[in-house]
Design an enzyme around this catalytic site. Structure first.
Site, PDB file in Angstrom:
ATOM      1  N   GLU A 222       6.388 -25.486  -0.652  1.00 47.17           N
ATOM      2  CA  GLU A 222       5.743 -26.195  -1.768  1.00 47.17           C
ATOM      3  C   GLU A 222       6.555 -27.402  -2.219  1.00 47.17           C
ATOM      4  O   GLU A 222       6.014 -28.347  -2.773  1.00 47.17           O
ATOM      5  CB  GLU A 222       5.543 -25.249  -2.964  1.00 47.17           C
ATOM      6  CG  GLU A 222       4.236 -24.501  -2.911  1.00 47.17           C
ATOM      7  CD  GLU A 222       3.896 -23.752  -4.194  1.00 47.17           C
ATOM      8  OE1 GLU A 222       4.665 -23.818  -5.173  1.00 47.17           O
ATOM      9  OE2 GLU A 222       2.858 -23.084  -4.204  1.00 47.17           O
TER      10      GLU A 222
ATOM     11  N   HIS B 284      10.010  -8.795  19.651  1.00 50.82           N
ATOM     12  CA  HIS B 284       9.002  -8.185  20.520  1.00 50.82           C
ATOM     13  C   HIS B 284       7.605  -8.699  20.204  1.00 50.82           C
ATOM     14  O   HIS B 284       6.606  -8.107  20.625  1.00 50.82           O
ATOM     15  CB  HIS B 284       9.084  -6.657  20.391  1.00 50.82           C
ATOM     16  CG  HIS B 284      10.419  -6.143  20.840  1.00 50.82           C
ATOM     17  ND1 HIS B 284      10.633  -5.602  22.084  1.00 50.82           N
ATOM     18  CD2 HIS B 284      11.626  -6.145  20.214  1.00 50.82           C
ATOM     19  CE1 HIS B 284      11.915  -5.275  22.196  1.00 50.82           C
ATOM     20  NE2 HIS B 284      12.538  -5.603  21.076  1.00 50.82           N
TER      21      HIS B 284
ATOM     22  N   LYS C 244      -8.490 -24.351  -5.356  1.00 50.44           N
ATOM     23  CA  LYS C 244      -8.932 -23.813  -6.652  1.00 50.44           C
ATOM     24  C   LYS C 244     -10.241 -24.461  -7.083  1.00 50.44           C
ATOM     25  O   LYS C 244     -11.146 -23.794  -7.567  1.00 50.44           O
ATOM     26  CB  LYS C 244      -7.877 -24.061  -7.731  1.00 50.44           C
ATOM     27  CG  LYS C 244      -6.617 -23.254  -7.568  1.00 50.44           C
ATOM     28  CD  LYS C 244      -5.691 -23.488  -8.757  1.00 50.44           C
ATOM     29  CE  LYS C 244      -4.326 -22.908  -8.511  1.00 50.44           C
ATOM     30  NZ  LYS C 244      -3.337 -23.340  -9.492  1.00 50.44           N
TER      31      LYS C 244
END
Ligand code: PA5
Length: 433
Positions: free
Chosen positions: A274, A295, A409
């Site tokens: 951010e 793995h 948003k």
């Protein structure tokens, strides 16, 4: 004290020193959000004691589970600390059990949480700096209703603490109206830099951990990281990662060899992602847990596109001791390990992986930490925060804003029918057809 082995070139060290000067001189972009720099030394005793007192009060009154509600910077620091400090399987607790909510909108998650707490004595800490973030607000509505139904409105209010802005936001208004106790997130501390405010300190204290030791570790680290020196570990880290980025290494993988550090990686990803990912720039922060992910991701790291570098958080001393037992039959052929500390196997896996990845063309650096405890976590939090500020200034972006978080948003509010978003709703729905 943590040790690092970054070896950037002189040119990048000079650039990092210049960015360091901007940060320490409080002259850069976003410099109204630098309150985190002073938290380790300036956090008032009333706040520390306030967090400890609530922990004692709830423990003495028989609270069994505290639901901590928050998202992003309002939960990741506490989650990282509690995962690192707690027994992996949830036994031998030092304080009250802490569970988290409000960091997703999953019906399954929150319905499962209600199942889990329905017969336990519950308290809640709701954390939101803006006081308006949808995910924690919805979760809080659900938990609040549950608690009011069980305890009545008055007792529920005594079991709820809010951590939010001093005057703004729906959570502040709700707290005033319902009489919740509150802690303030300072105006000049952004969410992802807030772990050493009550955002992190209260849940960590409730879980029984020593927040004074954590602040002391952060304070000692701040002394080192704010020293104007080319040996400053935060300067070295910021310089090295920018040099790698400019040389085509667009992805940084934070590596641990201890599953307790998985959420430190999540916290670190938010901090750097951010802070740096904007204006078309930024190192993409990823994380892996080794040897587990050797793995799964190991193949790509060894032989895939050469666009990444690794930063290993290496723990010198594990908190526990376990040796590989002998097997007289030796059917698995592992008796060469008999009597060996498991941690020695882990360290050899780490050393072998470092060499293999370097041979595969993946630069590999190390941050060594003595052990996982409150003090060392405080050091790590501060080290990464200072490094992030320097690094983002080297990249030329404002480390302390996050304008891109708003985009989803707006669409979500329009799709959910939030008043004021009617105009966008139709256009957005058409795009989804
Ligand atoms: O770092 C940040 O500012 C964000 O990640 C916030 O912490 C996150 O969006 C939650 O915001 P708030 O605390 O306002 O609910």
């Amino acid at each position: 004290m943590i040790k690092v082995n970054f070896k950037p070139s002189e040119n990048y060290l000079d650039r990092a020193m210049a960015a360091f000067d901007v940060l320490r001189g409080r002259q850069g972009r976003g410099n109204d959000f630098l309150g985190w720099m002073d938290l380790p030394s300036d956090t008032p005793e009333s706040i520390i004691k306030g967090c400890e007192d609530i922990a004692v009060e709830w423990r003495d009154s028989g609270v069994e589970v505290v639901v901590v509600i928050g998202i992003g910077g309002s939960y990741l620091g506490a989650k990282a600390a509690l995962e690192a400090l707690s027994h992996t399987f949830g036994i031998r607790r030092k304080g009250i059990e802490v569970v988290f909510a409000g960091f997703n909108l999953s019906e399954d998650y929150h319905a499962d949480l209600l199942d889990y707490i329905h017969d336990k004595s519950v308290a809640a800490v709701v954390i939101s700096k803006s006081g308006t973030t949808t995910e924690p607000a919805v979760a809080f509505r659900i938990i609040k209703e549950h608690m009011e139904r069980r305890y009545g409105r008055k007792e529920a209010a005594s079991r709820i603490v809010a951590v939010t802005d001093k005057s703004r936001g729906a959570l502040k208004s709700l707290s005033d109206q319902e009489g919740y106790r509150t802690f303030v997130i300072p105006d000049n501390v952004g969410g992802r830099f807030s772990v050493l405010t009550p955002v992190g300190l209260l849940p960590i204290a409730v879980a029984g951990y020593d927040i004074r030791a954590m602040l002391k570790g952060a304070s000692d680290m701040a002394s080192v990281c704010f020293e104007r020196s080319k040996a400053n570990p935060a300067v070295l880290y910021a310089a090295a990662r920018n040099e790698l980025y400019d040389n085509g290494r667009k992805i940084e993988i934070l590596v641990n060899y201890n599953p307790r550090l998985q959420y430190l990686g999540e916290w670190w990803k938010q901090l750097f992602g951010e802070s740096e990912g904007k204006e078309g720039r930024g190192i993409f922060p990823a994380s892996v847990n080794f040897t587990t992910d050797l793995h799964s991701m190991g193949q790509y790291i060894q032989e895939g596109e050469r666009i990444m570098f690794e930063t290993v958080v290496s723990v010198e001393n594990p908190g526990r001791e376990l040796t590989v037992c002998d097997d007289p039959q030796n059917l698995d052929g592992l008796n060469f390990l008999s009597g060996m500390r498991l941690e020695h196997c882990n360290k050899m896996a780490e050393a072998g992986t470092r060499l293999a990845h370097m041979d595969g063309g993946v630069p590999n650096n190390r941050i060594s930490v003595d052990r996982i405890d409150e003090y060392n976590l405080g050091e790590l939090f501060m080290f990464f925060e200072v490094s992030c500020g320097i690094s983002a200034y080297m990249l030329g972006v404002n480390p302390f804003d996050q304008p891109g978080v708003e985009a989803y948003k707006k669409n979500m509010f329009a799709l959910l029918g939030k008043p004021g978003y009617e105009a966008q709703a139709e256009a957005i729905r058409k795009r989804l057809d």
